[in-house]
Structures are given as C-alpha cells and as structure tokens.
Design an enzyme around this catalytic site. Structure first.
Site, PDB file in Angstrom:
ATOM      1  CB  ALA A  55     -19.519 -23.209  40.335  1.00 49.15           C
ATOM      2  CE1 TYR A  56     -25.293 -25.233  34.461  1.00 48.16           C
ATOM      3  CE2 TYR A  56     -26.209 -23.022  34.287  1.00 48.16           C
ATOM      4  CZ  TYR A  56     -26.117 -24.326  33.833  1.00 48.16           C
ATOM      5  OH  TYR A  56     -26.850 -24.715  32.732  1.00 48.16           O
ATOM      6  CB  SER A  57     -22.635 -18.065  36.108  1.00 49.93           C
ATOM      7  OG  SER A  57     -23.970 -18.080  36.576  1.00 49.93           O
TER       8      SER A  57
END
Length: 248
Positions: free
Chosen positions: A154-156
């Site tokens: 999700a962060y990436s």
C-alpha cells in the site's frame, strides 16, 4: 547550512508537527520565510509552531477529508496574505505484510492520507497559485514508489501514485510560474519508523549503498530549494535522496 532565499514567502507544510514536515518548516524559516503547519494532531502542531517561532502558525486539518482541507485554506489565509509554497509531507506507512494478508481497511487508510489527502491539498491550493502568478508545490514521495518494497504494497503503491500525480500536475501548470516537483527519499529515520516492523527497517537499510539512513535535514535542504525562485526550469520532476539506492 547553505543559505537559500525564501524571504518574504509563506509556505504550508502538511504533517508539519513532527518528522520531515517539522525539519522542512525549520529550513524554510531559516531561509527567511514564514510557515503554517497543517497537521491532524492540532495540539502537536501548536507545540511545534511555538518551538519553531518566526511567526509560525498551526492549523488542525485531516487531509483525508476534503472539507477539512478547504477549511484549513481559509484559516491559513485569514492570517497570511498568500500561500507561496505547499509541501505535502503528511503520510502514513500502513502495516508490513504480504498483499494477500493486507487488511482491506488499512489499504484504504494509506491511500486516504498519502494520495487522496495530497490531491485535496493540491486541488485547493493550485488555483490560488495560478491566480497570484507564482507558486511551488513539493510532494514527498518515496523510493518505494519506484522500486515497490515487499511487505509494503500500500505504501509503495501510494507513493507511486504521488509520483504520477506530480508529473500530471506539473504538466498542467507548465505554462504558469507554478512549479510542481516531488522528492523520493530512501528511508529517513523519523517517528514514522514506529509504524514499521524491525525486519522491514533492516530490509530498507540493506538496500542503501551508503549504509545509513537519511536525515530529515538532508531532505529539508532539497525541499527548501524546490520552494525557491532558483527552481525555475524543473517541473513534474522527481528528485532522489536515496544514499545511492535509486537506479533510475
């Protein structure tokens, strides 16, 4: 530190109560400007504003909520004549786990802050900059948005979206005096590490050829330059701060 010229300018820094946002605000103030901190932690932002001095103000805002951002713009302009620079530093990491185990709500939460929140801020501030004939928008992305870190999908993915949004908005404003750029740091040791597992932190360090994490001050130096008149021919661009990790 090297002297940058931000004299007479006013910046909004989201997520400014701590970490990268705080360091960026500190550098902009040292460069002669004034700053309004936007943060979901209003009490923390007020404390940070007091520490920073220089007429720094704080506004409580949840960037994930569009009406909250609209209200923050009005509150800011009640005390500052204009917004010359917008630094979108607010962000969360989400859990470290495989895609097939990733909590659906956590995925939504990461995108709500990292992508939707940044969009809300750009949407409200960019027209003001167009109307005044000058502005700088700097988005905090991540090298994870280029490489795609395992156990941080999700962060990436959210930071990849930040890079693409930066490029789109930069092109849309290229015929004005508003410049839009982003920075892609490798891991920088801030309180955001508290949201990550020890294993993930070790993985990130192993990818950096300099064998150390970046510092908030190193990121702040680049961001502050991107907020100045000297950044005149770069827009829709991506500036790495990766200790040698980035390969493109």
């Amino acid at each position: 530190m090297n002297q940058l010229d931000f004299k007479g300018r006013h910046a909004v820094v989201t997520g400014g109560a701590t970490g990268l946002g705080y360091a960026i605000a500190q550098r902009l103030i040292a460069s002669g400007g004034t700053v309004t901190l936007w943060d979901r932690d209003e009490a923390g932002a007020q404390r940070a504003a007091g520490e920073l001095g220089g007429g720094t103000r704080a506004v409580g805002v949840d960037v994930a909520r569009h009406p909250s951002v609209q209200a923050a713009v009005q509150a800011t302009l009640a005390n500052a004549p204009r917004i010359d620079a917008l630094v979108n530093s607010a962000g969360i990491t989400g859990p470290n786990t495989k895609v097939w185990d990733y909590p659906v709500q956590a995925w939504s939460d990461v995108f709500a802050v990292n992508v939707h929140g940044l969009f809300h801020c750009c949407r409200e501030v960019a027209p003001l900059m167009r109307a005044q004939g000058w502005g700088r928008i700097v988005n905090i992305a991540s090298v994870a948005g280029k490489d795609g870190n395992p156990n941080a999908s999700a962060y990436s993915a959210s930071k990849a979206a930040v890079i693409a949004l930066t490029k789109s908005l930069g092109k849309e404003l290229a015929d004005t005096e508003v410049r839009v750029n982003c920075v892609t740091p490798a891991a920088v040791k801030t309180a955001i590490f508290d949201q990550m597992s020890a294993e993930h932190i070790a993985f990130m360090l192993s990818k950096i050829p300099m064998a150390r994490f970046g510092t908030p001050q190193e990121v702040a130096a680049m961001v502050a330059w991107l907020c100045t008149d000297d950044c005149s021919f770069s827009t829709g661009a991506v500036f790495d701060l990766s200790g040698g990790r980035s390969t493109y």
